[in-house]
Design a protein around this motif. Structure first.
Motif, PDB file in Angstrom:
ATOM      1  N   GLU A 281       0.841  -1.206   0.000  1.00 30.83           N
ATOM      2  CA  GLU A 281       0.000   0.000   0.000  1.00 30.83           C
ATOM      3  C   GLU A 281       0.873   1.253   0.000  1.00 30.83           C
ATOM      4  O   GLU A 281       0.615   2.205  -0.737  1.00 30.83           O
ATOM      5  CB  GLU A 281      -0.917  -0.024   1.224  1.00 30.83           C
ATOM      6  N   LEU A 282       1.919   1.241   0.819  1.00 28.88           N
ATOM      7  CA  LEU A 282       2.849   2.371   0.840  1.00 28.88           C
ATOM      8  C   LEU A 282       3.527   2.523  -0.510  1.00 28.88           C
ATOM      9  O   LEU A 282       3.709   3.646  -1.007  1.00 28.88           O
ATOM     10  CB  LEU A 282       3.902   2.160   1.931  1.00 28.88           C
ATOM     11  N   GLY A 283       3.896   1.411  -1.143  1.00 28.71           N
ATOM     12  CA  GLY A 283       4.534   1.469  -2.454  1.00 28.71           C
ATOM     13  C   GLY A 283       3.652   2.121  -3.498  1.00 28.71           C
ATOM     14  O   GLY A 283       4.102   2.968  -4.276  1.00 28.71           O
ATOM     15  N   GLY A 284       2.363   1.728  -3.531  1.00 25.10           N
ATOM     16  CA  GLY A 284       1.427   2.339  -4.469  1.00 25.10           C
ATOM     17  C   GLY A 284       1.243   3.819  -4.204  1.00 25.10           C
ATOM     18  O   GLY A 284       1.116   4.633  -5.133  1.00 25.10           O
TER      19      GLY A 284
ATOM     20  N   ASP B  98      -3.633  -3.999  -2.623  1.00 25.74           N
ATOM     21  CA  ASP B  98      -2.938  -3.085  -1.712  1.00 25.74           C
ATOM     22  C   ASP B  98      -2.283  -1.928  -2.475  1.00 25.74           C
ATOM     23  O   ASP B  98      -2.326  -0.768  -2.034  1.00 25.74           O
ATOM     24  CB  ASP B  98      -1.881  -3.833  -0.903  1.00 25.74           C
ATOM     25  N   ARG B  99      -1.665  -2.220  -3.606  1.00 26.02           N
ATOM     26  CA  ARG B  99      -1.036  -1.159  -4.403  1.00 26.02           C
ATOM     27  C   ARG B  99      -2.093  -0.188  -4.942  1.00 26.02           C
ATOM     28  O   ARG B  99      -1.870   1.027  -5.006  1.00 26.02           O
ATOM     29  CB  ARG B  99      -0.219  -1.770  -5.552  1.00 26.02           C
ATOM     30  N   PHE B 100      -3.247  -0.743  -5.299  1.00 29.94           N
ATOM     31  CA  PHE B 100      -4.351   0.096  -5.774  1.00 29.94           C
ATOM     32  C   PHE B 100      -4.864   0.997  -4.654  1.00 29.94           C
ATOM     33  O   PHE B 100      -5.170   2.179  -4.878  1.00 29.94           O
ATOM     34  CB  PHE B 100      -5.472  -0.801  -6.304  1.00 29.94           C
ATOM     35  N   GLN B 101      -4.928   0.472  -3.441  1.00 29.80           N
ATOM     36  CA  GLN B 101      -5.354   1.288  -2.306  1.00 29.80           C
ATOM     37  C   GLN B 101      -4.365   2.429  -2.077  1.00 29.80           C
ATOM     38  O   GLN B 101      -4.760   3.552  -1.751  1.00 29.80           O
ATOM     39  CB  GLN B 101      -5.477   0.437  -1.040  1.00 29.80           C
ATOM     40  N   GLY B 102      -3.081   2.155  -2.258  1.00 33.80           N
ATOM     41  CA  GLY B 102      -2.071   3.206  -2.143  1.00 33.80           C
ATOM     42  C   GLY B 102      -2.278   4.299  -3.176  1.00 33.80           C
ATOM     43  O   GLY B 102      -2.111   5.492  -2.881  1.00 33.80           O
ATOM     44  N   TYR B 103      -2.643   3.904  -4.386  1.00 32.48           N
ATOM     45  CA  TYR B 103      -2.975   4.853  -5.466  1.00 32.48           C
ATOM     46  C   TYR B 103      -4.127   5.765  -5.035  1.00 32.48           C
ATOM     47  O   TYR B 103      -4.062   6.996  -5.144  1.00 32.48           O
ATOM     48  CB  TYR B 103      -3.326   4.061  -6.719  1.00 32.48           C
TER      49      TYR B 103
ATOM     50  N   ASN C  45      -5.128   6.359  -1.969  1.00 35.09           N
ATOM     51  CA  ASN C  45      -4.734   7.177  -0.815  1.00 35.09           C
ATOM     52  C   ASN C  45      -4.032   8.456  -1.266  1.00 35.09           C
ATOM     53  O   ASN C  45      -4.259   9.539  -0.713  1.00 35.09           O
ATOM     54  CB  ASN C  45      -3.792   6.387   0.103  1.00 35.09           C
ATOM     55  N   ALA C  46      -3.167   8.323  -2.263  1.00 38.20           N
ATOM     56  CA  ALA C  46      -2.433   9.496  -2.761  1.00 38.20           C
ATOM     57  C   ALA C  46      -3.388  10.488  -3.425  1.00 38.20           C
ATOM     58  O   ALA C  46      -3.277  11.709  -3.222  1.00 38.20           O
ATOM     59  CB  ALA C  46      -1.352   9.057  -3.737  1.00 38.20           C
ATOM     60  N   LEU C  47      -4.332   9.970  -4.222  1.00 35.62           N
ATOM     61  CA  LEU C  47      -5.324  10.856  -4.847  1.00 35.62           C
ATOM     62  C   LEU C  47      -6.095  11.634  -3.785  1.00 35.62           C
ATOM     63  O   LEU C  47      -6.299  12.859  -3.907  1.00 35.62           O
ATOM     64  CB  LEU C  47      -6.302  10.037  -5.693  1.00 35.62           C
ATOM     65  N   ALA C  48      -6.522  10.943  -2.743  1.00 38.74           N
ATOM     66  CA  ALA C  48      -7.287  11.590  -1.672  1.00 38.74           C
ATOM     67  C   ALA C  48      -6.453  12.666  -0.979  1.00 38.74           C
ATOM     68  O   ALA C  48      -6.962  13.754  -0.655  1.00 38.74           O
ATOM     69  CB  ALA C  48      -7.750  10.541  -0.667  1.00 38.74           C
ATOM     70  N   GLU C  49      -5.186  12.380  -0.755  1.00 40.04           N
ATOM     71  CA  GLU C  49      -4.312  13.353  -0.076  1.00 40.04           C
ATOM     72  C   GLU C  49      -4.184  14.639  -0.888  1.00 40.04           C
ATOM     73  O   GLU C  49      -4.071  15.737  -0.334  1.00 40.04           O
ATOM     74  CB  GLU C  49      -2.926  12.743   0.137  1.00 40.04           C
ATOM     75  N   PHE C  50      -4.220  14.532  -2.227  1.00 44.54           N
ATOM     76  CA  PHE C  50      -4.091  15.695  -3.103  1.00 44.54           C
ATOM     77  C   PHE C  50      -5.457  16.243  -3.526  1.00 44.54           C
ATOM     78  O   PHE C  50      -5.547  17.077  -4.423  1.00 44.54           O
ATOM     79  CB  PHE C  50      -3.262  15.340  -4.340  1.00 44.54           C
ATOM     80  N   SER C  51      -6.528  15.735  -2.874  1.00 48.63           N
ATOM     81  CA  SER C  51      -7.908  16.184  -3.144  1.00 48.63           C
ATOM     82  C   SER C  51      -8.296  16.016  -4.611  1.00 48.63           C
ATOM     83  O   SER C  51      -8.983  16.872  -5.197  1.00 48.63           O
ATOM     84  CB  SER C  51      -8.076  17.658  -2.720  1.00 48.63           C
ATOM     85  N   ILE C  52      -7.859  14.927  -5.202  1.00 44.37           N
ATOM     86  CA  ILE C  52      -8.215  14.628  -6.590  1.00 44.37           C
ATOM     87  C   ILE C  52      -9.256  13.507  -6.588  1.00 44.37           C
ATOM     88  O   ILE C  52      -9.000  12.428  -6.035  1.00 44.37           O
ATOM     89  CB  ILE C  52      -6.967  14.205  -7.396  1.00 44.37           C
ATOM     90  N   PRO C  53     -10.418  13.737  -7.166  1.00 44.46           N
ATOM     91  CA  PRO C  53     -11.478  12.719  -7.149  1.00 44.46           C
ATOM     92  C   PRO C  53     -11.045  11.440  -7.865  1.00 44.46           C
ATOM     93  O   PRO C  53     -10.359  11.490  -8.889  1.00 44.46           O
ATOM     94  CB  PRO C  53     -12.641  13.397  -7.889  1.00 44.46           C
ATOM     95  N   TYR C  54     -11.460  10.320  -7.316  1.00 42.77           N
ATOM     96  CA  TYR C  54     -11.174   9.026  -7.939  1.00 42.77           C
ATOM     97  C   TYR C  54     -12.059   8.856  -9.162  1.00 42.77           C
ATOM     98  O   TYR C  54     -13.265   9.105  -9.114  1.00 42.77           O
ATOM     99  CB  TYR C  54     -11.427   7.895  -6.934  1.00 42.77           C
ATOM    100  N   ASP C  55     -11.467   8.441 -10.287  1.00 46.07           N
ATOM    101  CA  ASP C  55     -12.185   8.293 -11.549  1.00 46.07           C
ATOM    102  C   ASP C  55     -11.971   6.867 -12.068  1.00 46.07           C
ATOM    103  O   ASP C  55     -10.847   6.490 -12.431  1.00 46.07           O
ATOM    104  CB  ASP C  55     -11.655   9.325 -12.551  1.00 46.07           C
TER     105      ASP C  55
ATOM    106  N   PHE D 298       0.478   4.980 -13.445  1.00 46.87           N
ATOM    107  CA  PHE D 298       1.126   4.136 -12.442  1.00 46.87           C
ATOM    108  C   PHE D 298       0.859   2.696 -12.851  1.00 46.87           C
ATOM    109  O   PHE D 298      -0.284   2.244 -12.871  1.00 46.87           O
ATOM    110  CB  PHE D 298       0.575   4.432 -11.045  1.00 46.87           C
ATOM    111  N   CYS D 299       1.922   1.978 -13.196  1.00 51.12           N
ATOM    112  CA  CYS D 299       1.824   0.559 -13.558  1.00 51.12           C
ATOM    113  C   CYS D 299       2.191  -0.263 -12.329  1.00 51.12           C
ATOM    114  O   CYS D 299       3.263  -0.055 -11.746  1.00 51.12           O
ATOM    115  CB  CYS D 299       2.774   0.237 -14.711  1.00 51.12           C
ATOM    116  N   GLU D 300       1.348  -1.201 -11.958  1.00 48.39           N
ATOM    117  CA  GLU D 300       1.545  -1.907 -10.692  1.00 48.39           C
ATOM    118  C   GLU D 300       2.686  -2.926 -10.694  1.00 48.39           C
ATOM    119  O   GLU D 300       2.984  -3.508  -9.662  1.00 48.39           O
ATOM    120  CB  GLU D 300       0.243  -2.575 -10.238  1.00 48.39           C
ATOM    121  N   ASN D 301       3.318  -3.137 -11.845  1.00 44.69           N
ATOM    122  CA  ASN D 301       4.635  -3.787 -11.834  1.00 44.69           C
ATOM    123  C   ASN D 301       5.366  -3.410 -13.113  1.00 44.69           C
ATOM    124  O   ASN D 301       4.806  -2.803 -14.035  1.00 44.69           O
ATOM    125  CB  ASN D 301       4.554  -5.293 -11.583  1.00 44.69           C
TER     126      ASN D 301
END
Length: 334
Positions: A163-166, A195-200, A202-212, A244-247
């Motif tokens: 999650e942190l990595g994402g 988990d990586r998707f959740q990290g993605y 989390n970052a969007l939320a921190e920057f106040s960018i709506p999830y699409d 962001f590519c998850e691998n």
């Protein structure tokens, strides 16, 4: 090459074959003088004890079983290699089998390892439930679980903070001015992907960018079908400037399709991967990615399972920390 027998050792040492056997297996009743004679004879003759006989005497197989997802690839290869290096240093052998993304094959693989009476197991499972792994661990106390955290097996799990990595990957893109950040996940049946998707997110939320949802698509951690997945994402006309590519396998496919569409990576579009595979620093532009400490995971798993077998404590790292590796595939935009 002539095979030296235990009888030849006993003749040279002038002790019984039973005494030789007990000396080899560390039996406390053997006199020190006889022990010295036995090991002197062994050294002189170059005798190698029969591993099966040793196993019978010590009630050990001198082997450790390992279940992995697949027997190839840039993740499982280093994982197996580094675990085996430590295990061989203890004069033990690693028996590896794979689950091949099948629950049935994972169950069968674990049953196979148990039938070999391995002294311990290292398990990387995508398909078995937490409860199933808890049940297996109850019967096999010397067992380490990789890339997954189960609270009931807290002292047996070694995982990376996916999650942190994402979050780190997505945050880096957002910090560079990208607001339309796509995400190509691995198989969502895998906990790493989720988990990586959740990290993605989390970052969007921190920057106040709506999830699409239009910016997200499911790919695979291997090479199957990712080119078509990238084409579909880029054809959605959604204004994506970064992905962001998850691998790193997915990132390779993204590089190919961007080239196909005359998009310059690191200029027209920015890409961040995950894993820090060897080739990520050799493709051009060099890929910015999240380092997965797979070498550390293999080493820690081996040390941990060996300690469990010997009923010793070993302060292994239960949670490995990913790090962002910044290279040339991300452009800063206003």
């Amino acid at each position: 090459m002539t095979l030296i027998t235990i009888k030849e050792v006993s003749d040279l040492a002038q002790v019984s074959q039973a005494t030789v056997s007990r000396a080899i297996n560390g039996h406390p009743t053997v006199k020190e003088s006889n022990k010295l004679k036995v090991f002197e004879a062994i050294k002189k003759l170059g005798y190698k004890p029969n591993s099966f006989a040793q196993a019978l005497a010590s009630n050990r197989s001198n082997s450790i079983g390992m279940l992995v997802g697949t027997l190839d690839g840039p993740f499982f290869g280093p994982l197996m290699h580094n675990a085996e290096n430590i295990i061989r240093q203890k004069n033990m052998h690693l028996i590896v089998t794979s689950g091949q993304e099948s629950r049935t094959k994972e169950v069968d693989s674990i049953a196979f390892l148990q039938s070999k009476q391995v002294d311990g197991m290292i398990i990387h499972s995508d398909k078995l439930t937490d409860q199933e792994l808890i049940t297996i661990a109850q019967k096999n106390p010397a067992m380490v679980i990789l890339n997954r955290y189960i609270p009931e097996l807290d002292k047996q799990c070694i995982c990376i903070d996916n999650e942190l990595g994402g979050y780190l990957a997505t945050k880096y893109l957002l910090e560079n001015g990208h607001t339309k950040v796509g995400c190509i996940t691995g198989q969502m049946s895998k906990i790493d992907s989720r988990d990586r998707f959740q990290g993605y997110r989390n970052a969007l939320a921190e920057f106040s960018i709506p999830y699409d949802t239009n910016l997200v698509i499911e790919g695979r951690f291997d090479h199957q079908g990712n080119h078509e997945v990238v084409r579909r994402l880029l054809s959605r006309d959604n204004g994506i400037t970064a992905i962001f590519c998850e691998n790193d396998n997915i990132a390779l496919a993204a590089y190919d399709i961007c080239n196909e569409k005359n998009l310059s990576v690191g200029d027209d579009i920015s890409i961040v991967g995950f894993d820090n595979d060897t080739y990520s620093q050799h493709i051009r532009p060099r890929l910015s990615t999240v380092n997965f400490p797979v070498v550390d995971m293999g080493l820690e798993a081996a040390h941990a399972v060996l300690a469990m077998i010997d009923k010793k404590s070993y302060p292994f790292k239960k949670r490995l920390v990913p790090e962002l590796v910044i290279r040339d595939s991300v452009k800063k935009i206003k």
